[in-house]
Design an enzyme around this catalytic site. Sequence first.
Site: not given
Length: 121
Positions: A67, A72, A87
């Site tokens: 996935s 950030h 997943c």
Amino acid sequence: MNGLHLTADLRGVHAALPAMTDPAVLGALCREAVAASGLQGVAELMHRFGPADGQSGITGVVLLAESHLAVHTWPELGAVTLDVYVCNYGGDNSARARALLDALIRVFAPAEVSRQQLLRG
């Protein structure tokens, strides 16, 4: 579609840490952490906001075969947010996701960590 979504909000991260402002450093850090956790990176993008002045934050994304990882950085706030989603189709990747998140938290060495977990699907 069964999966695990982990997030962490880091505060009190030293702004001078190279991974806070240098996309190449953050990219290498993410690649190393992904590989060490046993997940498979398939592509990545690191984008610095603003000039290369040592003050601008970065948004980085690593697409995983399982996935994604998103990071950030806000050097002006001493903050980082981490997002790991895996997943569990064909096998349980939950331990790998936790190992990835833990490795990144250790590297940023925050004063405070707020973690969240969401079971998907």
